[in-house]
Structures are given as structure tokens and as C-alpha cells.
Design a protein around this motif. Structure first.
Motif, PDB file in Angstrom:
ATOM      1  N   LEU A 104       0.828  -1.206   0.000  1.00  0.00           N
ATOM      2  CA  LEU A 104       0.000   0.000   0.000  1.00  0.00           C
ATOM      3  C   LEU A 104       0.864   1.257   0.000  1.00  0.00           C
ATOM      4  N   VAL A 105       1.910   1.256   0.805  1.00  0.00           N
ATOM      5  CA  VAL A 105       2.790   2.428   0.910  1.00  0.00           C
ATOM      6  C   VAL A 105       3.387   2.778  -0.446  1.00  0.00           C
ATOM      7  N   LEU A 106       3.888   1.772  -1.153  1.00  0.00           N
ATOM      8  CA  LEU A 106       4.473   2.009  -2.470  1.00  0.00           C
ATOM      9  C   LEU A 106       3.411   2.481  -3.457  1.00  0.00           C
ATOM     10  N   GLY A 107       2.253   1.845  -3.421  1.00  0.00           N
ATOM     11  CA  GLY A 107       1.176   2.249  -4.334  1.00  0.00           C
ATOM     12  C   GLY A 107       0.743   3.679  -4.107  1.00  0.00           C
ATOM     13  N   ALA A 108       0.593   4.078  -2.839  1.00  0.00           N
ATOM     14  CA  ALA A 108       0.184   5.445  -2.519  1.00  0.00           C
ATOM     15  C   ALA A 108       1.230   6.457  -2.977  1.00  0.00           C
ATOM     16  N   LEU A 109       2.495   6.123  -2.766  1.00  0.00           N
ATOM     17  CA  LEU A 109       3.570   7.021  -3.178  1.00  0.00           C
ATOM     18  C   LEU A 109       3.608   7.178  -4.690  1.00  0.00           C
ATOM     19  N   PHE A 110       3.445   6.084  -5.406  1.00  0.00           N
ATOM     20  CA  PHE A 110       3.529   6.141  -6.865  1.00  0.00           C
ATOM     21  C   PHE A 110       2.344   6.900  -7.453  1.00  0.00           C
ATOM     22  N   ILE A 111       1.145   6.738  -6.895  1.00  0.00           N
ATOM     23  CA  ILE A 111      -0.002   7.506  -7.387  1.00  0.00           C
ATOM     24  C   ILE A 111       0.209   8.992  -7.131  1.00  0.00           C
ATOM     25  N   ALA A 112       0.707   9.327  -5.948  1.00  0.00           N
ATOM     26  CA  ALA A 112       0.925  10.740  -5.609  1.00  0.00           C
ATOM     27  C   ALA A 112       1.932  11.390  -6.548  1.00  0.00           C
ATOM     28  N   THR A 113       2.988  10.671  -6.919  1.00  0.00           N
ATOM     29  CA  THR A 113       3.972  11.242  -7.842  1.00  0.00           C
ATOM     30  C   THR A 113       3.360  11.448  -9.233  1.00  0.00           C
ATOM     31  N   LYS A 114       2.487  10.536  -9.639  1.00  0.00           N
ATOM     32  CA  LYS A 114       1.843  10.682 -10.955  1.00  0.00           C
ATOM     33  C   LYS A 114       0.880  11.856 -10.966  1.00  0.00           C
ATOM     34  N   VAL A 115       0.253  12.139  -9.832  1.00  0.00           N
ATOM     35  CA  VAL A 115      -0.684  13.253  -9.743  1.00  0.00           C
ATOM     36  C   VAL A 115       0.050  14.586  -9.660  1.00  0.00           C
ATOM     37  N   GLU A 116       1.154  14.632  -8.907  1.00  0.00           N
ATOM     38  CA  GLU A 116       1.749  15.911  -8.522  1.00  0.00           C
ATOM     39  C   GLU A 116       3.036  16.254  -9.261  1.00  0.00           C
ATOM     40  N   GLU A 117       3.823  15.258  -9.669  1.00  0.00           N
ATOM     41  CA  GLU A 117       5.153  15.529 -10.218  1.00  0.00           C
ATOM     42  C   GLU A 117       5.143  15.604 -11.737  1.00  0.00           C
ATOM     43  N   LEU A 118       6.124  16.304 -12.275  1.00  0.00           N
ATOM     44  CA  LEU A 118       6.287  16.372 -13.725  1.00  0.00           C
ATOM     45  C   LEU A 118       6.918  15.103 -14.274  1.00  0.00           C
ATOM     46  N   ALA A 119       7.804  14.488 -13.486  1.00  0.00           N
ATOM     47  CA  ALA A 119       8.452  13.237 -13.876  1.00  0.00           C
ATOM     48  C   ALA A 119       8.022  12.154 -12.898  1.00  0.00           C
ATOM     49  N   ILE A 120       7.747  10.978 -13.398  1.00  0.00           N
ATOM     50  CA  ILE A 120       7.223   9.906 -12.555  1.00  0.00           C
ATOM     51  C   ILE A 120       8.252   8.777 -12.424  1.00  0.00           C
ATOM     52  N   PRO A 121       8.176   7.987 -11.352  1.00  0.00           N
ATOM     53  CA  PRO A 121       9.141   6.903 -11.157  1.00  0.00           C
ATOM     54  C   PRO A 121       8.834   5.711 -12.041  1.00  0.00           C
ATOM     55  N   THR A 122       9.845   4.907 -12.276  1.00  0.00           N
ATOM     56  CA  THR A 122       9.633   3.660 -12.997  1.00  0.00           C
ATOM     57  C   THR A 122       9.117   2.600 -12.037  1.00  0.00           C
TER      58      THR A 122
END
Length: 345
Positions: A104-122
Motif C-alpha cells: 500500500l505504501v508504495l502504491g500510494a507514493l507512486f499515485i501521488a507522484t503521478k498526480v503531482e510531479e512532472l516526472a514519474i518513477p519507474t
């Protein structure tokens, strides 16, 4: 006659630039306040919902880990606020064991980066952060689970968002940028505090600004005018019987932190003075920002302070060495025993 206090709002991460008056800021506050309840987690979900061994320490460790990830990958503070909000809201509905909690922690972090950041993690980054415990498909599945649980409501108004608007209701003769920096820093220090969930985001913002105004010795007449402006904001907690008690408790929590911080700074200055050493100058606009808040964690080297994505930074699939991986963060004796029982069964 209303003061046309034009305030610049320059959000470089989103590429937007806008200017608006106090009236427009007040209109925005009213709009977001009406929807705040939809993004508010259960303030005591660990006792009310979690039945698989979760403790407050789990949340504390993970929110600290979020901070290290933010520093290592140069993420926006709002990204961490949103990731924590997604996590808290999901845990308000579903009880998770240690393994699924990590997912859950990883999923929440990855969604937040996709919503807020210009570049997203792999997705491969998540594999390394979990020490191979999860493959990219696991993360994708959990992201879908989170989205469905949250009903795709991914834009909670964080305390920092509220503070940015509420500060603009202050008289323009004040140094609003200084107040904003101090308020953001204060609110960011409490994102890790489970007990802060008792107070809605709007209440946290009001209480934090009030405390900052007190610490900065803003004249009382300015504070009174600002409080009068807030009466028309229509916050959803205003009509609750315990609203005044809660906001006093929230303000006391923030003020205690600021007073302790101020006392510590004064003690350091006194010690340096006794040693004949001049204190280092403070950061611009009257206070340390959250980016300078160390919290006992090492700061990544300059070359690591880069955004990451598949097309911009393919070499960042491996986390920097100073970022603690997510698996050891939760592997205390109890969790190891739990995992062994699950494996044996």
C-alpha cells in the motif's frame, strides 16, 4: 471598500501562473471547504479498523521514510502530503497485514507522484525499494485497488494548500512570504504525527497560521481582522459542538512545537556566543524551510537531486545509497515472527 490585494501564485511544477484578489481567494476557500469531508480519513483508524497487527509505529516509520524519499528524489512536499492522505484513507476502510501494508505504501507514493510531479518513477524502482518483495505487476494491482477505494478522488486539499489561500486574507502590509514559509515548515513537521488526524486540514492551517503570527509578534489588530475574514469561510467543522476545543488543542500542539524550536535556537545562539562564534545566518524570509529540515537523516549528494522517469532518467532504477529500503523499515521482531507464521502455514 475591498482591498485589491493581488497575489502572485506561481506553481512552476504545474506550469501555471495566476493572480487573484482576496475575494477570489475567499471564493476558492469556500469551494474547497465544502468538499473537505470527502478527503478526511478516520482520525483513529488504527484502533477502529486495523485488526492485523498495525501499530502507530508503522505509520511513523513509513512517513519518515516518505521524507527520505522526498529528499532523495527532490519531490514536492505536497506529493508526500497526498501519499500520506491516500494511505490513511485506504487504511480507514481496510485492515492490512505487514506485507500488504508495504505494498500500500508504495502504491500510494507512486499515485501521488503521478498526480503531482512532472516526472514519474519507474515501476522497477519499486522493485528495488522493496528489495524484490514486489514486482511491477504487484504495484500496478495495488494502485488500482487504491484508486477504487478512494473513488478516484485524488486531489485532497492539504493543510499547506489551505494555508496558501488563508494567508492571502491577511493585510498586504505584512510580509506574507515569511508567514507562508514558517507555516509550511510547521505543517510539514506534523505530517508524521498520527494524532494530527484528529484535526481537519483546514483547522490545521488556521491553527498553524495563528501560531506563526504569535511567534512573529504580528500586531493583534491584524490578527483580529484576519479572524473576522475567516468567519465567512464556511468550514465544515464550525458547527460541531467540540470545534472550539479542538482548534485550541491543535493550536496548542503547534505553539508548543514552535516555542520549543525557538528556545532551542536561542540556546544554540547563547552557546555559540559564549564560545565566541557567530551564529550562521538563517535562511531567506525568516525561517528554515522544510527542505532544510534534517531530522537526523543524511542529505543525498547533489547529483542525486534529480527528477526521475523512464524517459528522463533510466539509470535511477536503483535508489541512492542513503535511502533506507522499505522492507527493513518495518522488520522488527514482531513482524518477522508474523511473516514466519504466514510462510509456515
Amino acid at each position: 471598500m475591498e482591498e485589491d490585494n493581488l497575489v502572485e501564485s506561481n506553481d512552476e511544477r504545474a506550469g501555471t501562473y495566476e493572480m487573484f484578489t482576496k475575494r477570489e481567494a475567499l471564493f476558492r476557500i469556500k469551494n474547497i471547504a465544502s468538499d473537505e469531508w470527502m478527503y478526511t480519513p478516520d482520525p483513529d483508524y488504527i484502533n477502529n479498523k486495523q485488526k492485523d497487527g498495525m501499530k502507530v509505529e508503522w505509520r511513523n516509520r513509513i512517513t519518515e521514510w516518505f521524507q527520505r524519499i522526498r529528499q532523495a528524489y527532490n519531490l514536492d512536499t505536497t506529493t508526500i502530503f497526498k501519499a500520506v492522505n491516500y494511505m490513511d484513507r485506504y487504511l480507514s476502510k481496510y485492515s492490512l497485514d505487514p506485507v500488504n501494508f508495504r505494498l500500500l505504501v508504495l502504491g500510494a507514493l507512486f499515485i501521488a507522484t503521478k498526480v503531482e510531479e512532472l516526472a514519474i518513477p519507474t515501476q522497477h524502482l519499486a522493485y528495488h525499494l522493496s528489495q524484490g518483495a514486489f514486482v511491477p505487476e504487484d504495484i500496478q494491482f495495488m494502485e488500482i485497488e487504491i484508486l477504487q477505494c478512494l473513488q478516484y478522488r485524488l486531489h485532497p486539499i492539504t493543510p499547506i494548500d489551505y494555508a496558501s489561500l488563508l494567508i492571502q486574507l491577511l493585510p498586504s502590509t505584512l510580509t506574507l512570504e515569511t508567514i507562508k514559509i514558517r507555516t509550511d515548515d510547521l505543517l510539514s513537521n506534523f505530517v508524521f504525527d498520527y494524532s494530527i488526524l484528529k484535526f481537519p486540514a483546514s483547522m490545521q492551517a488556521v491553527a498553524a497560521i495563528t501560531c506563526v503570527l504569535r511567534i512573529l509578534a504580528i500586531p493583534q489588530n491584524y490578527v483580529i481582522l484576519w479572524l473576522q475574514e475567516l468567519e465567512s469561510c464556511s468550514f465544515h467543522y464550525e458547527h460541531l459542538s467540540n470545534a472550539s476545543v479542538n482548534i485550541q488543542q491543535c493550536a496548542q500542539k503547534f505553539c508548543n512545537h514552535l516555542l520549543l524550536e525557538q528556545a532551542a535556537d536561542q540556546e544554540v545562539e547563547r552557546m555559540l556566543s559564549n564560545l565566541g562564534v557567530a551564529p550562521e545566518p538563517s535562511t531567506a524570509d525568516g525561517g528554515d524551510t522544510f527542505d532544510n529540515f534534517d531530522n537526523g537523516m543524511s542529505t543525498p549528494p547533489p547529483q542525486e537531486q534529480r527528477p526521475y522517469s523512464d524517459h528522463q532518467d533510466p539509470d535511477r532504477d536503483t535508489p541512492p545509497g542513503d535511502v533506507t529500503l522499505i522492507t527493513p523499515m518495518l522488520e522488527d521482531e514482531e513482524n518477522r515472527a508474523y511473516n514466519k507464521r504466514k510462510w509456515d502455514s
